[in-house]
Scaffold this active site. Structure first.
Site, short mmCIF file in Angstrom:
data_model
loop_
_atom_site.label_atom_id
_atom_site.label_comp_id
_atom_site.label_asym_id
_atom_site.label_seq_id
_atom_site.Cartn_x
_atom_site.Cartn_y
_atom_site.Cartn_z
N HIS A 154 39.31 32.17 50.75
CA HIS A 154 39.76 31.13 51.31
C HIS A 154 41.09 30.76 52.09
CE1 HIS A 154 40.17 27.22 48.58
NE2 HIS A 154 39.93 28.39 48.05
N ASP A 182 41.79 27.34 53.38
CA ASP A 182 41.72 25.65 53.49
C ASP A 182 41.64 25.25 52.15
OD1 ASP A 182 38.93 26.72 52.31
OD2 ASP A 182 38.17 24.52 52.53
N ASP A 194 45.75 27.55 44.73
CA ASP A 194 44.07 27.94 44.87
C ASP A 194 44.53 26.97 46.95
OD1 ASP A 194 41.74 27.42 45.41
OD2 ASP A 194 41.46 25.63 44.34
N GLU A 242 35.65 26.23 52.21
CA GLU A 242 35.76 26.58 50.56
C GLU A 242 35.42 25.44 49.63
OE1 GLU A 242 35.68 27.34 46.61
OE2 GLU A 242 37.04 26.50 47.47
N GLU A 243 36.88 24.49 50.20
CA GLU A 243 37.00 23.07 49.36
C GLU A 243 36.06 21.92 50.02
OE1 GLU A 243 38.07 23.50 46.82
OE2 GLU A 243 40.26 25.02 47.17
N GLU A 280 40.68 33.32 43.95
CA GLU A 280 40.98 32.37 42.91
C GLU A 280 41.86 32.72 42.33
OE1 GLU A 280 39.79 29.46 44.23
OE2 GLU A 280 37.21 29.57 45.26
N HIS A 328 44.33 21.76 43.24
CA HIS A 328 44.12 20.69 42.79
C HIS A 328 45.38 19.20 42.76
CE1 HIS A 328 39.73 21.73 44.18
NE2 HIS A 328 40.74 23.10 44.34
N1 LIG Z 1 30.84 22.73 47.60
C1 LIG Z 1 31.55 22.66 46.74
C2 LIG Z 1 33.03 23.54 46.35
C3 LIG Z 1 33.77 22.94 45.03
C4 LIG Z 1 34.88 24.76 45.11
C5 LIG Z 1 35.68 24.48 44.09
N2 LIG Z 1 36.31 25.46 44.11
C6 LIG Z 1 37.61 25.41 43.14
O1 LIG Z 1 38.62 25.07 43.15
C7 LIG Z 1 37.61 26.82 43.34
C8 LIG Z 1 39.29 27.24 41.79
C9 LIG Z 1 39.40 27.55 40.76
O2 LIG Z 1 38.48 26.39 39.85
O3 LIG Z 1 39.79 28.46 40.07
C10 LIG Z 1 34.92 23.13 43.09
O4 LIG Z 1 35.37 23.59 41.83
O5 LIG Z 1 35.43 22.29 43.38
C11 LIG Z 1 31.58 21.02 46.19
O6 LIG Z 1 32.33 20.48 47.42
O7 LIG Z 1 31.91 20.14 45.47
#
Ligand SMILES: N[C@@H](CCC[C@H](NC(=O)CCC(=O)O)C(=O)O)C(=O)O
Length: 420
Positions: free
Chosen positions: A93, A95, A136, A170-171, A199, A394
């Site tokens: 991703h 973003d 990330d 994606e975030e 990721e 993050h």
């Molecule tokens: N729709 C969900 C998307 C959240 C995606 C996000 N992913 C990552 O940060 C992957 C990074 C990693 O763990 O290696 C998350 O898990 O928060 C939402 O809006 O919550």
């Protein structure tokens, strides 16, 4: 909700880098990877603002004659047609989460006090890329763009046909996810036998992913003048019970098919009150539940709010009929399923063997949510493999040691060329 003011966002967006690329004739692999990482990181792309970076990625991929490049919204899909029997998808991703004094990015030389102790200890001689997206996941995006340029079936002959996907949103809330939109609009663009998502994993393999759901838990009260509080009912005080239940929760470690997923239930935002001398009539606690792949979405929901969410109260709110927040109002905001590790698929097993040989690392569980879950629904086995530490994702001081770029490029390059 954690976003900066428009004025600040606009100023940062203006500083964005608008072209990406490297000189194929003269750049070493390390130079190419460093240049791409630097350019991607310097292109401001907080979710909703991915457009300029997507344009640059599209131009870069269109300049590679061996790729067919297609675009849907702010998602780019670039595919080879080498005529191989099997196809591997490499997805990343574009973003990032909102910046917090960590944009624009910069390289830090060894010894710089901004380098974290854990990073300096693991990579004492490395330059370090510091800033939003370092782990990330712009470092992995850079490696995948590099591979997209060099795995051309002329200089290097990959074992598989390849599809590169660079996507937006994606975030954030699942309905905005660019990969989801492409899968819905053009399912034939996302066909393959195996997918690798970049990721962050410190160049190891992280299998499957925790599911995630986010919802507001709502305490209701009655507004009144705060000098005559007995005329009202304080919703912020009532929310104390929500926080008490959250504080009492003990994170569970859940083994699934040989990997251990850590669950969590956390408040991430809180809001309430309309005036400094008004008894608040509502308080909302935004809760994020991370659940292991032994649970389906309905099972996970039942643990938070009961199996049947109860009567609709209006504005999308229900009363929890059971579970952790029984008795409070619930307004669902977002939900995404978990995915089991899937390490038994032949391509996952062979990639995992190579990673073990090159790094000594055994597969771990992916604790964040990633689009491996989407590939699992599509029936395409998928793993997470990316540069940078997931523990730094993050964070304000997100950073990446430069040698992780070459390690990821080495592993993927070798595996895609040597194959199973
Ligand atoms: N729709 C969900 C998307 C959240 C995606 C996000 N992913 C990552 O940060 C992957 C990074 C990693 O763990 O290696 C998350 O898990 O928060 C939402 O809006 O919550």
């Amino acid at each position: 909700m954690g976003r900066m003011t428009d004025a600040t966002t606009n100023t940062l967006a203006l500083q964005t880098v608008r072209e990406i690329g490297f000189d194929k004739a003269t750049a070493t692999r390390a130079q190419a990877l460093a240049a791409l990482t630097e350019q991607l990181m310097a292109s401001y792309s907080v979710s909703d603002d991915e457009g300029p970076l997507t344009d640059a990625v599209e131009r870069f991929l269109q300049a590679q004659p061996h790729l067919t490049v297609r675009r849907h919204g702010d998602t780019i899909v670039a595919s080879t047609a080498f005529g191989r029997e099997r196809r591997v998808i490499l997805a990343g991703h574009l973003d990032v989460v909102p910046v917090i004094d960590n944009f624009p990015p910069r390289w830090l030389e060894p010894g710089d006090p901004l380098i974290r102790e854990d990073v300096a200890a693991a990579f004492p001689h490395d330059r370090v890329m510091w800033g939003r997206g370092a782990t990330d996941m712009k470092a992995s995006d850079a490696v995948m763009l590099y591979l997209a340029a060099v795995l051309d079936d002329v200089a290097v002959r990959p074992r598989y046909d390849l599809t590169y996907v660079f996507y937006d949103h994606e975030e954030v809330v699942a309905e905005k996810n660019g990969l989801r939109k492409v899968v819905e609009a053009h399912p034939d663009w996302i066909e393959g036998d195996f997918a690798i998502i970049g990721e962050p994993t410190d160049c190891g393999i992280e299998g499957g992913c925790n599911g995630t759901m986010r919802f507001d838990v709502v305490a209701h009260g009655t507004a009144a003048h705060s000098a005559r509080a007995w005329m009202g009912d304080n919703a912020i005080h009532k929310a104390g019970e929500i926080l008490r239940r959250l504080a009492a929760y003990e994170p569970a470690d859940v083994p699934v098919d040989g990997l251990t997923y850590r669950e969590g239930v956390n408040a991430t935002l809180i809001s309430g009150g309309k005036g400094t001398n008004v008894i608040p009539d509502e308080c909302r606690v935004h809760v994020n539940y991370r659940f292991a792949p032994d649970k389906t979405l309905p099972e996970a929901k039942a643990l938070m709010m009961g199996a049947d969410c109860g009567a609709e109260l209006g504005n999308g709110e229900h009363t929890a009929t059971g579970g952790m927040f029984e008795g409070f109002g619930i307004e669902m905001k977002d939900e995404s399923p978990s995915a089991r590790p899937g390490m038994d698929s032949p391509l996952a097993a062979s990639l995992s063997r190579l990673v073990r040989e090159r790094t000594g690392r055994e597969p771990l569980a992916k604790l964040g949510w990633t689009d491996v879950a989407r590939f699992a629904i599509l029936g395409i086995p998928a793993v997470n493999l990316g540069a940078g530490s997931p523990l730094l994702a993050h964070k304000h001081d997100e950073q990446l040691a430069e040698s992780e770029l070459t390690l990821m490029a080495d592993i993927l390059g070798e595996w895609l060329v040597a194959g199973e």
